[in-house]
Write a protein that holds these residues in place. Structure first.
Motif, mmCIF file in Angstrom:
data_model
loop_
_atom_site.group_PDB
_atom_site.id
_atom_site.type_symbol
_atom_site.label_atom_id
_atom_site.label_comp_id
_atom_site.label_asym_id
_atom_site.label_seq_id
_atom_site.Cartn_x
_atom_site.Cartn_y
_atom_site.Cartn_z
ATOM 1 N N LEU A 25 0.824 -1.199 0.000
ATOM 2 C CA LEU A 25 0.000 0.000 0.000
ATOM 3 C C LEU A 25 0.867 1.261 0.000
ATOM 4 C CD1 LEU A 25 -2.990 0.376 -0.164
ATOM 5 C CD2 LEU A 25 -3.102 0.363 2.310
ATOM 6 N N GLY A 26 1.942 1.250 0.771
ATOM 7 C CA GLY A 26 2.864 2.384 0.786
ATOM 8 C C GLY A 26 3.480 2.625 -0.577
ATOM 9 N N GLN A 37 3.767 10.828 0.635
ATOM 10 C CA GLN A 37 3.936 11.464 1.945
ATOM 11 C C GLN A 37 3.031 10.829 3.011
ATOM 12 O OE1 GLN A 37 2.602 12.973 -0.808
ATOM 13 N NE2 GLN A 37 1.274 14.684 -0.258
ATOM 14 N N TYR A 38 2.029 10.048 2.585
ATOM 15 C CA TYR A 38 1.121 9.416 3.551
ATOM 16 C C TYR A 38 1.528 7.977 3.886
ATOM 17 C CZ TYR A 38 -1.639 13.372 1.979
ATOM 18 O OH TYR A 38 -2.051 14.631 1.647
ATOM 19 N N SER A 39 2.529 7.461 3.196
ATOM 20 C CA SER A 39 2.939 6.065 3.389
ATOM 21 C C SER A 39 3.273 5.750 4.837
ATOM 22 C CB SER A 39 4.151 5.729 2.509
ATOM 23 O OG SER A 39 3.819 5.840 1.157
ATOM 24 N N GLU A 40 4.022 6.644 5.474
ATOM 25 C CA GLU A 40 4.448 6.390 6.855
ATOM 26 C C GLU A 40 3.258 6.298 7.809
ATOM 27 O OE1 GLU A 40 7.254 8.331 10.297
ATOM 28 O OE2 GLU A 40 7.784 8.713 8.206
ATOM 29 N N MET A 43 1.566 2.990 7.365
ATOM 30 C CA MET A 43 2.367 1.925 7.982
ATOM 31 C C MET A 43 2.244 1.976 9.508
ATOM 32 S SD MET A 43 4.280 0.180 5.630
ATOM 33 C CE MET A 43 5.997 -0.016 5.981
ATOM 34 N N THR A 44 2.374 3.163 10.078
ATOM 35 C CA THR A 44 2.309 3.328 11.541
ATOM 36 C C THR A 44 0.976 2.831 12.087
ATOM 37 O OG1 THR A 44 3.795 5.222 11.460
ATOM 38 C CG2 THR A 44 2.420 5.020 13.418
#
Length: 101
Positions: A25-26, A37-40, A43-44
């Protein structure tokens, strides 16, 4: 007597989105949508395909989660993510590796 052919209609469990993990998805946010920029935050929060499939059935909850929980403030970016979810929910893997795209 002739046996009826099994239905070719796929179920939601076999959609392409349901097979995506957090890393997939990332990468999709980065490579396919250009909003990495929303990947983190995805994931978090442990957001993977099955979570998005579940959220997709409640548009208001999906929008709230994207905006409030995942920090996707831009309505345009939320729209890109929603379109991606819809697209991936319409893609299925069949035996033999063929996809419906």
């Amino acid at each position: 007597s002739v046996e009826p052919m099994p239905s070719m209609k796929p179920n939601i469990a076999s959609c392409a989105l349901n097979a995506m993990n957090c890393v997939d998805l990332g990468k999709a946010l980065e490579d396919e949508l250009g909003i990495g920029q929303y990947s983190e935050s995805f994931m978090t929060e442990g957001i993977d395909g099955p979570v998005l499939v579940a959220l997709a059935f409640d548009a208001e909850m999906l929008d709230d989660c994207l905006k409030d929980e995942l920090g996707v403030a831009s309505a345009l970016h939320r729209g890109k993510i929603k379109a991606f979810i819809s697209k991936k929910m319409m893609q299925y893997e069949y035996a033999g590796g063929k996809k419906n795209e």
